[in-house]
Design a protein around this motif. Structure first.
Motif, PDB file in Angstrom:
ATOM      1  N   GLU A 580      97.537  48.364  46.231  1.00 61.86           N
ATOM      2  CA  GLU A 580      98.583  49.368  46.058  1.00 61.86           C
ATOM      3  C   GLU A 580      99.389  49.528  47.345  1.00 61.86           C
ATOM      4  OE1 GLU A 580      99.121  54.049  44.663  1.00 61.86           O
ATOM      5  OE2 GLU A 580      97.114  53.201  44.948  1.00 61.86           O
ATOM      6  N   ILE A 581      98.700  49.487  48.490  1.00 60.05           N
ATOM      7  CA  ILE A 581      99.405  49.592  49.770  1.00 60.05           C
ATOM      8  C   ILE A 581     100.389  48.435  49.926  1.00 60.05           C
ATOM      9  CG2 ILE A 581      99.132  49.544  52.281  1.00 60.05           C
ATOM     10  CD1 ILE A 581      96.384  50.861  51.884  1.00 60.05           C
ATOM     11  N   ALA A 583     101.672  46.504  47.554  1.00 63.64           N
ATOM     12  CA  ALA A 583     102.723  46.555  46.540  1.00 63.64           C
ATOM     13  C   ALA A 583     103.771  47.617  46.857  1.00 63.64           C
ATOM     14  CB  ALA A 583     102.098  46.814  45.172  1.00 63.64           C
ATOM     15  N   GLN A 584     103.327  48.758  47.350  1.00 66.25           N
ATOM     16  CA  GLN A 584     104.251  49.860  47.597  1.00 66.25           C
ATOM     17  C   GLN A 584     105.050  49.692  48.886  1.00 66.25           C
ATOM     18  OE1 GLN A 584     104.959  52.493  45.607  1.00 66.25           O
ATOM     19  NE2 GLN A 584     103.599  51.715  44.027  1.00 66.25           N
ATOM     20  N   THR A 585     104.422  49.149  49.918  1.00 62.64           N
ATOM     21  CA  THR A 585     105.108  49.054  51.212  1.00 62.64           C
ATOM     22  C   THR A 585     105.776  47.705  51.443  1.00 62.64           C
ATOM     23  OG1 THR A 585     103.144  48.242  52.398  1.00 62.64           O
ATOM     24  CG2 THR A 585     103.421  50.644  52.198  1.00 62.64           C
ATOM     25  N   GLN A 606     108.433  48.665  56.896  1.00 66.08           N
ATOM     26  CA  GLN A 606     107.312  48.382  56.002  1.00 66.08           C
ATOM     27  C   GLN A 606     105.988  48.484  56.762  1.00 66.08           C
ATOM     28  OE1 GLN A 606     108.158  44.506  54.349  1.00 66.08           O
ATOM     29  NE2 GLN A 606     109.545  45.324  52.802  1.00 66.08           N
ATOM     30  N   TRP A 613      99.953  54.923  55.902  1.00 67.67           N
ATOM     31  CA  TRP A 613      99.128  55.055  54.701  1.00 67.67           C
ATOM     32  C   TRP A 613      97.657  54.825  55.030  1.00 67.67           C
ATOM     33  CZ3 TRP A 613     101.324  53.220  49.403  1.00 67.67           C
ATOM     34  CH2 TRP A 613     100.428  53.557  48.377  1.00 67.67           C
TER      35      TRP A 613
END
Length: 786
Positions: A580-581, A583-585, A606, A613
């Protein structure tokens, strides 16, 4: 059944055993060499005749590592040894280079030398043992081999030379040097050093030469017991007479050709002279084919006599330079706009385009070998297309020569690289040779050094390289600096030295004669030092020191450490959190087993987002500190805010603004960015936040103008509670008498437990604000508001 012959000697504190007669008995020569528990088999076979028209010596050396030697099964789909690895290719060359000059020129029979590692103990390296086994097998085979040779590896630890060091000693020391030698002289040197002086390097070579004598004596002892009858060489043609005839035909033409300074013009004139000789000698092709074939080879001898004689007599070389002069050098960096680092290095008619590419850990090269899987973060690849010498030829996968030249440049640059902790990048240097007339591998060293500096790789110091040559006739000799291709072909030595202003990082030597003396090596090293210093000065004109900023196109890497116990929180179940980290950043995240985290991206924003995070997942919130957050859920009594990347806290409706807020959704919305201050963290880790004491624009803390809340202990008694009486009263009040010592009253009137063992609550009994407040909500959420 077996007529086994064995020789044993103590060598460097270990037992070296050479055995023949038990294994591979149909080969012309086969030796099983053992050092410690490392065992190498070398088998030599030679063709009994020469193919018609053949005018070259087809010697082929193959070195192969059997995975079973280390108790391993090969990786990959096929689960068996496949094509030669880089190490196998380099070791094959290591064996080939010292033995090739020791065959007579008139011997042209095809020979196979095959070395196989059968057992590896992880301590005694099999490459040196393979060289010893190959020398022994050739010596007893009967083929005309003017050996034997010995070989030794030398390390340099705490100021002392170490014979045949272990891998750990090599890593801890300053030198990894391999020498092959005959009884009288050194034949081959290959090394990597950490900026050692010329005196130390020469001492290491001589130390290895002396140590190899013991191996040579052991091979001679084995040959006295087991050597086969020597082959008889057919009487050759009268070389002197043929060469004299050729000199009369094309001697003047060759002399004039070698006075031309331009390579292409010189090569054209030489080719015309060769064609003239071939035409003139065509008449004897059928009458005396041996003399005709000899004449084709003797043209080269005639060329060598002309070139070598001019150098020894006048000190003037093919292109007009003296023996110490370096060709003109032109270097430039940032040659390619999109490459992370690039350089164009030109020395005379030798040119290399070098590029440096920076990558993350997942770009490391995985190497599978006897020692298991290893990962290499520095790669150097060398390409030599046929157009670089103006020829038409094969263009495709790199051959043995390209692998060897690339490894030589790798060894020269590797000692000056920063550690992975200092510079956590995977580095790939690519050298494309676009012109070649003399040492393109040393041009790769110079260009590779400049391209890494252009990319921002913090090298300890720049590295330059130079190729030295030798002309030796009896006691007369001349050492040549920065040799041309023709001087390499027609000379007696190819001696390459690379290093910094502080010392040597790599030394490679190949000899085409029966070795050179210590005196010649000393002169060559001193002359090479002068040449390297001159080249470093020319390189500094293009770029004197490493750039402080990376290319805009290169990835940035931020490295930090977390407690090992927190690793699972960053990774998450099945890798859910880390995916998730990423994919999101948009940043790449790498975590090792020690808790070292590397976050990389070409976009600094990024990296910042991913780092924040991750730190939010592992760091503890601090009371009184202000954080950036995001509203994730609205409830009647306030809003839940996510901050530090992985933590949630509650902003009560009374802490949103100083003014009264009737409805939370009128002020906040899900996904809204806010700034919050941590007011309280209860023993269970639940966090209470405030927005009203933080300037939402600047993030500065505001003075709390609201009157302090009245301490709970000073408030008046609120009277008895409903349906339960005053909690401060007797336990029995409002609950009825309890039977003394008897069983508890029947609880059946409470109804059955729900799923998970919970009892259903009655509406309004024990709930907080209709059941919406979390279980950890503090007292001010249960109705006691100011």
């Amino acid at each position: 059944m077996f007529d086994t012959k064995t020789v044993t000697t103590e060598w460097g504190g270990k037992t070296l055993t050479l055995e023949t007669g038990r294994v591979a008995r149909q080969a012309d020569g086969a030796v099983l060499a053992t050092l410690g528990e490392t065992v190498v088999l070398c088998a030599v076979t030679a063709a009994k005749s020469v193919k018609e028209g053949q005018d070259f010596f087809p010697l082929t050396v193959h070195y192969q590592e059997k995975y079973s030697a280390a108790g391993r099964i090969p990786g990959g789909f096929f689960k068996r040894e496949r094509g030669a690895t880089e190490k196998e290719t380099l070791t094959s060359r290591l064996i080939d280079r010292p033995i090739r000059p020791l065959f007579p020129e008139e011997f042209l029979n095809e020979i196979n030398v095959i070395c196989q590692v059968l057992s590896y103990d992880g301590e005694n390296e099999p490459d040196i043992l393979a060289m010893v086994a190959a020398s022994a097998a050739l010596t007893i085979s009967g083929v005309p081999f003017m050996g034997p040779i010995g070989a030794a590896r030398v390390g340099y630890v705490d100021g002392e030379f170490v014979l045949n060091p272990t891998n750990e000693q090599v890593k801890a020391g300053d030198l990894d040097l391999v020498v092959a030698a005959t009884h009288d002289a050194v034949m081959m040197v290959e090394s990597e050093a950490k900026e050692l002086s010329e005196e130390t390097m020469l001492g290491a070579v001589m130390f290895a030469h002396k140590a190899s004598q013991q191996v040579i004596d052991a091979i001679i002892d084995l040959a006295e017991q087991a050597a086969k009858e020597p082959w008889e060489l057919k009487a050759g043609v009268d070389a002197k007479a043929v060469k004299a005839k050729l000199k009369g035909i094309i001697g003047d033409d060759l002399a004039a050709a070698y006075k031309l300074r331009d390579k292409q013009q010189r090569q054209t004139a030489i080719n015309e002279a060769r064609a003239k000789a071939r035409t003139e000698m065509e008449g004897i092709k059928h009458e005396n084919p041996a003399e005709y074939l000899a004449s084709l080879k003797l043209v080269k001898k005639l060329e060598a006599d002309i070139v070598r004689g001019a150098i020894l007599k006048d000190g003037i070389r093919i292109d007009g330079r003296n023996t110490k002069q370096i060709r003109p050098i032109e270097a430039m960096v940032h040659f390619l706009p999109r490459a992370h680092g690039s350089a164009l290095f030109t020395r005379g008619e030798t040119q290399s385009i070098c590029t440096t590419t920076l990558g993350t850990r997942d770009a490391e090269q995985m190497i599978d070998g006897l020692t298991g899987l290893n990962y290499e973060h520095f790669m150097l690849h060398y390409n030599f297309p046929p157009y670089s010498v103006g020829e038409v030829g094969r263009f495709g996968a790199p051959g043995r020569r390209e692998v060897g030249h690339g490894k030589l440049a790798w060894r020269a640059l590797h000692p000056v690289l920063p550690s992975k902790e200092e510079f956590p990048y995977t580095i790939r240097v690519l050298s494309d040779i676009t012109e070649s007339n003399g040492s393109s591998s040393m041009a790769t060293v110079c260009g590779g050094s400049l391209s890494m500096m252009d990319a921002g790789v913090p090298l300890k110091r720049p590295v330059s390289g130079i190729a030295m040559g030798l002309i030796l006739e009896g006691k007369d000799y001349a050492v040549l600096s920065d040799i041309l291709g023709d001087e390499d072909h027609l000379g007696d030595m190819d001696f390459k030295v690379a290093g910094t202003s502080e010392g040597i990082t790599s030394l490679q030597m190949d000899i085409k004669i029966a070795g050179i003396t210590e005196e010649i090596m000393k002169v060559a090293l001193a002359q090479a030092k002068e040449g390297r210093a001159h080249i470093l000065g020319e390189m500094a004109k293009a770029l004197g020191e490493t750039r402080t900023e990376l290319s805009a196109h290169a990835p940035r890497i931020e490295t930090f450490s977390i407690d090992k116990s927190k690793i699972r929180e960053v990774i998450g179940t099945g890798g859910k959190v880390i995916r998730e980290i990423v994919a999101q950043t948009g940043a790449k995240v790498d975590i090792d087993d020690e808790g070292v985290i590397k976050v990389s991206s070409s976009d600094p924003a990024q990296i910042d987002a991913a780092v924040a995070w991750i730190k939010g997942l592992v760091e503890e919130a601090e009371v009184g500190k202000i954080y950036d957050g995001k509203v994730v859920n609205l409830v009647d009594f306030g809003a839940f805010v996510n901050f530090m990347g992985g933590k949630d806290g509650l902003v009560h409706v009374s802490e949103i603004k100083n003014e009264r807020v009737e409805k939370v959704s009128d002020v906040l919305s899900e996904g809204q960015a806010v700034k919050v201050k941590v007011l309280e963290i209860d023993p269970r880790g639940k966090v209470r936040l405030s927005m009203r004491v933080v300037d939402q624009e600047t993030g500065a803390e505001l003075e709390d103008t609201r009157p302090a809340r009245e301490p709970r202990g000073d408030r008046p008694d609120r009277g008895p509670r409903r349906d339960g009486g005053d909690r401060g009263g007797s336990r029995d009040e409002g609950r009825g008498p309890r039977r003394e010592g008897g069983p508890r009253r029947d609880r059946g009137d409470r109804g059955p437990r729900g799923e998970g063992g919970e009892r259903p609550r009655r509406d309004g009994d024990g709930g907080n604000d209709g059941g919406n407040a979390p279980e950890f909500a503090p007292a001010f959420l249960t109705g006691d508001r100011d």
